[in-house]
Design an enzyme around this catalytic site. Structure first.
Site, PDB file in Angstrom:
ATOM      1  N   ASN A  13       0.829  -1.239   0.009  1.00  0.00           N
ATOM      2  CA  ASN A  13       0.028   0.013   0.055  1.00  0.00           C
ATOM      3  C   ASN A  13       0.747   1.335  -0.049  1.00  0.00           C
ATOM      4  O   ASN A  13       1.839   1.342   0.483  1.00  0.00           O
ATOM      5  CB  ASN A  13      -0.883   0.047   1.254  1.00  0.00           C
ATOM      6  CG  ASN A  13      -1.947  -0.996   1.212  1.00  0.00           C
ATOM      7  OD1 ASN A  13      -2.376  -1.176   0.001  1.00  0.00           O
ATOM      8  ND2 ASN A  13      -2.303  -1.574   2.315  1.00  0.00           N
ATOM      9  N   ASN A 193       6.201   6.608  -0.427  1.00  0.00           N
ATOM     10  CA  ASN A 193       7.516   6.081  -0.452  1.00  0.00           C
ATOM     11  C   ASN A 193       8.354   5.727   0.954  1.00  0.00           C
ATOM     12  O   ASN A 193       9.593   5.894   1.044  1.00  0.00           O
ATOM     13  CB  ASN A 193       8.605   6.942  -1.075  1.00  0.00           C
ATOM     14  CG  ASN A 193       8.083   7.109  -2.794  1.00  0.00           C
ATOM     15  OD1 ASN A 193       7.453   6.235  -3.308  1.00  0.00           O
ATOM     16  ND2 ASN A 193       8.222   8.149  -3.263  1.00  0.00           N
ATOM     17  N   ARG A 194       7.465   5.479   2.022  1.00  0.00           N
ATOM     18  CA  ARG A 194       7.993   5.107   3.341  1.00  0.00           C
ATOM     19  C   ARG A 194       8.704   6.384   3.848  1.00  0.00           C
ATOM     20  O   ARG A 194       9.384   6.001   4.729  1.00  0.00           O
ATOM     21  CB  ARG A 194       8.982   3.906   3.137  1.00  0.00           C
ATOM     22  CG  ARG A 194       8.196   2.653   2.369  1.00  0.00           C
ATOM     23  CD  ARG A 194       7.149   2.322   3.199  1.00  0.00           C
ATOM     24  NE  ARG A 194       6.189   0.837   2.784  1.00  0.00           N
ATOM     25  CZ  ARG A 194       5.320   0.542   2.334  1.00  0.00           C
ATOM     26  NH1 ARG A 194       4.698   1.853   1.763  1.00  0.00           N
ATOM     27  NH2 ARG A 194       4.881  -0.668   2.005  1.00  0.00           N
ATOM     28  N   THR A 195       8.564   7.382   3.448  1.00  0.00           N
ATOM     29  CA  THR A 195       9.005   8.525   4.030  1.00  0.00           C
ATOM     30  C   THR A 195       8.283   9.118   5.304  1.00  0.00           C
ATOM     31  O   THR A 195       7.797  10.137   5.276  1.00  0.00           O
ATOM     32  CB  THR A 195       9.394   9.943   3.125  1.00  0.00           C
ATOM     33  OG1 THR A 195       8.013  10.185   2.525  1.00  0.00           O
ATOM     34  CG2 THR A 195      10.417   9.408   1.985  1.00  0.00           C
TER      35      THR A 195
END
Ligand SMILES: Cc1cc2nc3c(=O)[nH]c(=O)nc-3n(C[C@H](O)[C@H](O)[C@H](O)COP(=O)(O)O)c2cc1C
Length: 215
Positions: A13, A193-195
């Site tokens: 996701n 983007n997992r930031t």
């Protein structure tokens, strides 16, 4: 499992782009928590007050869900059986940790604190608001003991229903609230983007330090 492994691989996701900045946080972590819980309730998340409660005794960590019910003097309140494994564990070692996760709004709240039995008035007040069925099952369930079948419990409930016929069900002494005094809070907002944005609150002599953490 092959098919399932494939399905798990496909689970990826993405989160939103929205910025969650230090200036968006309330200086008081309890207020920050209640703001987020309110957002989760407004989003109609199923059981937004479900939290994982982790205990640890003799190097044996254990966790389970409980339902957060109230905040009294900045302490988180939930209710349980006072002779259940979790209760005995918290009485032996009051250091606990907990987590709420609200997937639909990409948020997690993690905390650590000290648990102790809540004042009787808190337990009485909450018990009196429970539906009668929930009150009777608090009496009937010797929580986490091994039973032969469900009838053991349903028969007990039927007996208790007769015993307390035409009267309010009193709160059993072995059932009530715990309060958690939180000494560490962490707020996580998922981002693209997992930031992810993460902030922790730690205590100092004046109040709380708020710091950003690496995702
Ligand atoms: C969503 C959810 C909420 C729960 N809420 C409570 C609760 O508020 N109090 C409680 O004693 N058990 C609650 N339970 C059951 C516990 O997770 C657990 O099975 C039970 O309390 C026994 O735990 P113990 O053996 O560690 O004491 C809940 C379970 C779920 C899935």
């Amino acid at each position: 499992m092959d098919n399932l492994s494939e399905k798990i691989k496909q689970l990826r996701n993405e989160y939103s782009d929205s910025d969650f900045l230090i200036e968006h946080l309330d200086k008081n972590p309890v207020k920050q928590f209640t703001n987020w819980l309110d957002d989760a309730i407004e989003t109609k998340i199923y059981e937004p007050n479900a939290m994982v409660l982790a205990t640890s005794v003799d190097n044996q960590p254990r966790s389970r869900y409980v339902l957060f019910k109230n905040i009294v003097e900045d302490k988180l309140i939930f209710h349980t059986h006072y002779e259940s494994p979790k209760a005995l564990e918290m009485l032996a070692n009051p250091n606990i940790s907990g987590i709420f996760y609200w997937a639909e709004i990409h948020r997690q709240v993690r905390f650590q604190g000290i648990a102790k039995k809540a004042d009787k008035t808190i337990s009485d007040e909450y018990f009196s608001t429970r539906p009668r069925g929930g009150q009777l099952s608090a009496w009937a369930s010797d929580q986490s003991s091994i039973i032969k079948n469900r009838e053991e419990v349903t028969n007990k409930i039927a007996e208790l229903d007769k015993k307390f016929e035409n009267q309010e069900v009193p709160r059993p002494d072995f059932w009530g609230g715990f309060e958690i005094e939180v000494n560490y809070w962490e707020f996580w907002q998922g981002r693209r983007n997992r930031t992810h944005d993460r902030f922790c609150y730690t205590q100092n002599t004046q109040g709380w330090n708020i710091e950003r953490m690496s995702p």
